[in-house]
Design a protein around this motif. Sequence first.
Motif, PDB file in Angstrom:
ATOM      1  N   ALA A 321      62.516   7.540  33.643  1.00 51.77           N
ATOM      2  CA  ALA A 321      63.161   7.572  32.418  1.00 51.77           C
ATOM      3  C   ALA A 321      64.194   8.774  32.431  1.00 51.77           C
ATOM      4  O   ALA A 321      65.437   8.589  31.976  1.00 51.77           O
ATOM      5  CB  ALA A 321      62.367   7.681  31.296  1.00 51.77           C
ATOM      6  N   ALA A 322      63.749   9.968  32.900  1.00 57.65           N
ATOM      7  CA  ALA A 322      64.612  11.238  32.932  1.00 57.65           C
ATOM      8  C   ALA A 322      65.701  10.703  33.843  1.00 57.65           C
ATOM      9  O   ALA A 322      66.907  11.357  33.742  1.00 57.65           O
ATOM     10  CB  ALA A 322      63.977  12.411  33.565  1.00 57.65           C
ATOM     11  N   GLY A 323      65.491  10.092  35.133  1.00 53.06           N
ATOM     12  CA  GLY A 323      66.379   9.781  36.187  1.00 53.06           C
ATOM     13  C   GLY A 323      67.509   8.955  35.561  1.00 53.06           C
ATOM     14  O   GLY A 323      68.728   8.964  35.752  1.00 53.06           O
ATOM     15  N   PRO A 346      63.786  15.090  23.350  1.00 50.84           N
ATOM     16  CA  PRO A 346      62.748  14.642  24.389  1.00 50.84           C
ATOM     17  C   PRO A 346      63.353  15.157  25.748  1.00 50.84           C
ATOM     18  O   PRO A 346      62.378  15.477  26.498  1.00 50.84           O
ATOM     19  CB  PRO A 346      62.811  13.114  24.445  1.00 50.84           C
ATOM     20  CG  PRO A 346      64.034  12.689  23.703  1.00 50.84           C
ATOM     21  CD  PRO A 346      64.257  13.482  22.862  1.00 50.84           C
ATOM     22  N   LEU A 347      64.441  15.140  25.902  1.00 47.92           N
ATOM     23  CA  LEU A 347      64.862  15.898  27.316  1.00 47.92           C
ATOM     24  C   LEU A 347      64.564  17.386  27.322  1.00 47.92           C
ATOM     25  O   LEU A 347      64.093  17.995  28.165  1.00 47.92           O
ATOM     26  CB  LEU A 347      66.410  15.577  27.598  1.00 47.92           C
ATOM     27  CG  LEU A 347      66.750  14.354  27.947  1.00 47.92           C
ATOM     28  CD1 LEU A 347      68.322  14.268  27.945  1.00 47.92           C
ATOM     29  CD2 LEU A 347      66.343  14.168  29.333  1.00 47.92           C
ATOM     30  N   MET A 348      64.764  18.041  26.269  1.00 46.08           N
ATOM     31  CA  MET A 348      64.432  19.436  26.204  1.00 46.08           C
ATOM     32  C   MET A 348      62.979  19.763  26.367  1.00 46.08           C
ATOM     33  O   MET A 348      62.317  20.617  27.023  1.00 46.08           O
ATOM     34  CB  MET A 348      64.748  19.968  24.698  1.00 46.08           C
ATOM     35  CG  MET A 348      66.300  20.640  24.792  1.00 46.08           C
ATOM     36  SD  MET A 348      66.672  21.875  26.008  1.00 46.08           S
ATOM     37  CE  MET A 348      65.596  23.272  25.526  1.00 46.08           C
ATOM     38  N   ALA A 364      66.957  18.353  33.304  1.00 43.87           N
ATOM     39  CA  ALA A 364      68.118  19.387  33.059  1.00 43.87           C
ATOM     40  C   ALA A 364      69.498  18.999  33.492  1.00 43.87           C
ATOM     41  O   ALA A 364      70.543  19.448  32.681  1.00 43.87           O
ATOM     42  CB  ALA A 364      67.841  20.657  34.312  1.00 43.87           C
ATOM     43  N   LEU A 365      69.804  18.045  34.535  1.00 41.36           N
ATOM     44  CA  LEU A 365      70.981  17.772  34.813  1.00 41.36           C
ATOM     45  C   LEU A 365      71.352  16.744  33.788  1.00 41.36           C
ATOM     46  O   LEU A 365      72.600  16.993  33.681  1.00 41.36           O
ATOM     47  CB  LEU A 365      70.824  16.988  36.295  1.00 41.36           C
ATOM     48  CG  LEU A 365      70.443  17.714  37.442  1.00 41.36           C
ATOM     49  CD1 LEU A 365      70.865  16.746  38.716  1.00 41.36           C
ATOM     50  CD2 LEU A 365      71.620  18.943  37.509  1.00 41.36           C
ATOM     51  N   ALA A 366      70.616  15.901  32.875  1.00 40.33           N
ATOM     52  CA  ALA A 366      70.897  15.103  32.102  1.00 40.33           C
ATOM     53  C   ALA A 366      71.678  16.120  30.700  1.00 40.33           C
ATOM     54  O   ALA A 366      72.607  15.924  30.143  1.00 40.33           O
ATOM     55  CB  ALA A 366      70.051  14.286  31.358  1.00 40.33           C
ATOM     56  N   LEU A 367      70.750  17.192  30.766  1.00 40.31           N
ATOM     57  CA  LEU A 367      71.127  18.072  29.399  1.00 40.31           C
ATOM     58  C   LEU A 367      72.477  18.763  29.942  1.00 40.31           C
ATOM     59  O   LEU A 367      73.164  18.744  29.091  1.00 40.31           O
ATOM     60  CB  LEU A 367      70.195  19.015  29.191  1.00 40.31           C
ATOM     61  CG  LEU A 367      68.909  18.754  28.552  1.00 40.31           C
ATOM     62  CD1 LEU A 367      67.833  19.579  28.655  1.00 40.31           C
ATOM     63  CD2 LEU A 367      69.203  18.111  27.110  1.00 40.31           C
TER      64      LEU A 367
END
Length: 539
Positions: A321-323, A346-348, A364-367
Amino acid sequence: MGGNGKHRWKISFRRSSSSSSTSSSKMEAKQPPKDFLCPISGSLMADPVVVASGQTFERVSVQVCGDLGFSPELEDGSRPDFTAVIANKAIKSTINHWCDEAGMEHPQAPDYSSVEKLVRALMAERQGPEIRVSEMALLRGVAENPPVIFSHATTELGPRVNHFYSSSSEESVVITSENSGTPLPFATRPLCYSSSSSSEIVENEALSQIPNLAPTCEEEDQLVKKLKSPQIVEQEEGVIWMRKITRTKEELRVSLCSTRLLLSLKPLILSKYALVQTNAIASLVNLSLEKTNKVTIVRSGFVPPLIDVLKGGSSEAQEHAAGALFSLALEDDNKMAIGVLGALPPLMHALLRSESDRTQHDSALALYHLSLVQSNRVKLVKLNSVPTLLTLAQTGSSASRVLLILCNLAACNEGRSAMLDANAVEVLVGMLRRNELDSESTRENCVAALFALSHGSMRFRGLAKEARAMEVLREIEERGSDRAREKAKRMLMMMRGRDEGEDEEGDFEAAMESVGRLGATRYRVPLGRNIHSPNSTTF
């Protein structure tokens, strides 16, 4: 509003002409941008809301469509998902500002009954005339000799048109480390894409019973049938097969990102069966690697279920999901929508609490990519994320990526003030003084974050002197890398009171390109290697 300013310029400096040309110029100047109009009512939006698929509508239009159970077909051929509605305060403020500049009153919400009439008319058009028996033969003849061949063969002749794609660079372009102005090279593929997971072990066992063929139209029908099957075993076979073909046959990803396949895949993202859920999300990650698919996936309503998985899914499902969110965030047109739909908290949390290195890495890359947009920077500041990011920069394994997020936040006034209030100057100077950073690129990112804080801030000089930053900056000016030395030199000049005024502001923007331009340039990193290794096109 750049376009409106252009019209006003023409009116202010036009040559005198007939009254008819004057009135036409004023009418042209008051034509609102297309993005300000509701796609359903066609009127200027008074209460714009973002729906789950990422588009913005007038709230009344969404209510009417929900009450009537209707989903209109948009210009790009997609249909919006009205399951979630969030107020779009940014576009509302922009519309009101445009109205003020144009001398118009702020828009009023349309009447429910009038919008209902428009929607019922669209529903009537959608039903269309009944096809007679004589016309069926004509349709069969067209199907036997189509003017355009639509197939799902093993190759794709060319990229399909996507009117919503506006990225300024091609993913196949490789920027070498010599030409790169960015201290940290990034991959455009999530770490979960290269992971060996438990679900893949089951996948390899199950694939022996599934045809190893690219899907033809008939096989695509079988795939959709498996994905929609009430039998869990068939769902497992469907998502495993889809995961394999989207992973090994890159040329099929665009053709497989069809409306009916996405609609069949979407419910499985929230499946209670771990094998189904994990392989469904992994298939979505594979589809999202193609640039032309990124907007389509967001507009098909996949962001809310991905957020739910990131909040409460299994460890492996959270990795994917993060990917997926990272991959989708690479597209400029998705950044604002993903932030509005609630992905930042949720990413944090995943970056801070996840026990998986892959989840932390891709979060981290998404943020980072999401924080390239001003609205998302403000949201992160309001989430009180600055103290958390400063702590992670000192203790976390993703220090380089966290420092770049801080660089993005320091580029806006709200983020810069929050960082100065959180004692960021002393923290960053202390990291440089202790020389505990794991690589030269991380050191460069730390200097870049400090440099971003120094721009346009009267408080920085005093805080830097208190932190004894000058001795650290002198050492960097003497022994640091070229990029770090340049930034250290400019900060020292500023602290000594020899600012160069507007010229320095221009140089600041040029220097910050070394940190904040990843949204326009894609970097590839070979799978299985350290992220600081040279870039490559092979995977």
